[in-house]
Design an enzyme around this catalytic site. Structure first.
Site, PDB file in Angstrom:
ATOM      1  N   LYS A   1     -30.789 -17.740  18.853  1.00 48.57           N
ATOM      2  CA  LYS A   1     -31.253 -19.073  18.577  1.00 48.57           C
ATOM      3  C   LYS A   1     -32.574 -19.392  17.610  1.00 48.57           C
ATOM      4  O   LYS A   1     -32.943 -20.413  16.940  1.00 48.57           O
ATOM      5  CB  LYS A   1     -31.313 -20.118  19.690  1.00 48.57           C
TER       6      LYS A   1
ATOM      7  N   SER B   1     -24.776 -13.943  28.570  1.00 43.91           N
ATOM      8  CA  SER B   1     -23.886 -14.123  27.283  1.00 43.91           C
ATOM      9  C   SER B   1     -23.568 -12.734  26.477  1.00 43.91           C
ATOM     10  O   SER B   1     -22.397 -12.645  26.020  1.00 43.91           O
ATOM     11  CB  SER B   1     -24.291 -15.151  26.513  1.00 43.91           C
TER      12      SER B   1
END
Length: 384
Positions: A73, A313
């Site tokens: 991110k 994840s």
């Protein structure tokens, strides 16, 4: 360069019994001085899996935790902030606000700290405590929203705050700068690293869909033979349901998707289909469901058997890559994304079985020599 070769015997659970590995250690690395922290974003390494890959298949991971704030991110945050600065939507002194499960908030807080923007992050209650603390350490204000509101609740709160106070809303789930940055950076890095090399499958999950959309577009343009495998939690089969997300004029969701139920893969699949994902959905060749327990186990296996330290994840994505590898033809070469680091998950179920205190086997090792023993219920022993 200093080279050495060693054979490694693996534990019974590993797929392969012996690995021949050659490592190179640079004795005189080139000195590089960076003007600011954001210049370290991107250009993350691809690492070959040695012990967990099925026979006859090459398996690779792209380690996004090598970004400065330890997640993929960081790319998104730099993309949307720089795009807003260029367009004039973000002006000096303006407050930046975003809704996030954590990694985007951390990345946005970093870029805001570096650029001098006040930062407010809205995050739903269930996400890990570590993420709140990291964002606050970076100078952001963190507004925690009730878990009953799910992802759509934190998004609506961010929208309300932006409208009331005139703040800049980064809109990570709708912002085209998100996927375009991945097309320009992540996708090009993969094409460079696999130039002249076999690559048959690219595997990724989705949060906003930016990584999937951007990388898939880059690969389809230059390596159209590469199959794009998209993953989502089996507990939240939003894409598999075939039901679209109803949207506001901005592209943000009107409400929660009917196929959503809570799942343990933080950072994946909010309770709506992001517009960034939907706008590139035709780029995927296969959709694969992932179970939460498999994601947890794969994260643990990567750590204990490969020394690769990723979160839930990352474990989920690797679980998907293993599914692809087991059915792929011999000679296949598979790359999957590892979005972040495991340290962001210590207050989650991923670490439920990881204890802080010594277990029985560790106590036995401690007692095997006489000095410096710290045995529960006994006086500490310093010198025998």
């Amino acid at each position: 360069m200093l080279s050495f070769t060693q054979s490694i015997s693996t534990c019974p659970r590993a797929v392969k019994t012996t690995v021949k590995r050659t490592s190179k250690v640079s004795l005189a690395p080139k000195a590089v001085i960076h003007e600011n922290i954001t210049s370290l974003i991107g250009d993350t390494p691809v690492v070959k899996i040695n012990k967990l890959a099925p026979d006859g298949v090459e398996l690779y991971v792209k380690c996004e935790y090598f970004n400065p704030l330890s997640s993929v991110k960081d790319r998104l945050a730099l993309a949307v902030i720089e795009d807003a600065e260029k367009s004039g939507k973000l002006k000096p002194g303006m407050t930046v606000v975003e809704a996030t499960s954590g990694n985007t908030g951390i990345a946005v807080a970093m870029v805001c700290a570096q650029r001098g923007y006040p930062c407010v992050i809205c995050m739903a209650e269930p996400f890990s405590i570590e993420r709140r603390k990291i964002m606050r350490m970076l100078g952001a204000k963190v507004i925690v929203t009730p878990k009953g509101g799910k992802g759509t609740g934190m998004v609506k709160k961010a929208e309300e705050l932006a409208e009331k106070h005139g703040w800049f809303l980064t809109s990570q789930f709708e912002n085209e700068a998100n996927w375009k940055f991945h097309e320009k950076t992540t996708g090009q890095e993969i094409l460079r690293d696999f130039s002249g090399k076999n690559l048959t499958h690219f595997v990724t999950g989705y949060g906003t869909g930016g990584t999937f959309h951007g990388v898939a577009k880059a690969l389809k343009a230059k390596r159209p033979d590469v199959k794009i495998c998209l993953l989502e939690p089996s507990a939240a089969p939003l894409l598999a349901s075939g039901t679209k997300t109803e949207r506001k004029p901005s592209g943000a969701p009107v409400g929660s998707h009917p196929a959503f139920t809570p799942h343990p893969v933080q950072g994946w699949t909010p309770d709506f289909i992001p517009l960034v994902l939907e706008s590139g959905i035709d780029l995927h060749d296969e959709l694969i469901p992932i179970d939460g327990p498999d994601a947890m186990q794969c994260a643990k296996d990567l750590a204990s058997k490969e020394g690769i330290f990723t979160g839930i994840s990352g474990g989920a994505t690797f679980s998907g890559a293993l599914k692809v590898a087991r059915s792929a033809p011999k000679g296949s070469s598979i790359l999957c994304m590892l979005p972040d680091t495991s340290e962001r998950y210590m207050s989650t179920p991923l670490y439920d079985q990881i204890q802080a205190d010594m277990d029985e086997s560790e106590l036995e090792i401690a007692k095997s020599t006489p000095s410096f023993q710290l045995i529960p219920g006994q006086e500490p022993i310093l010198q025998a």
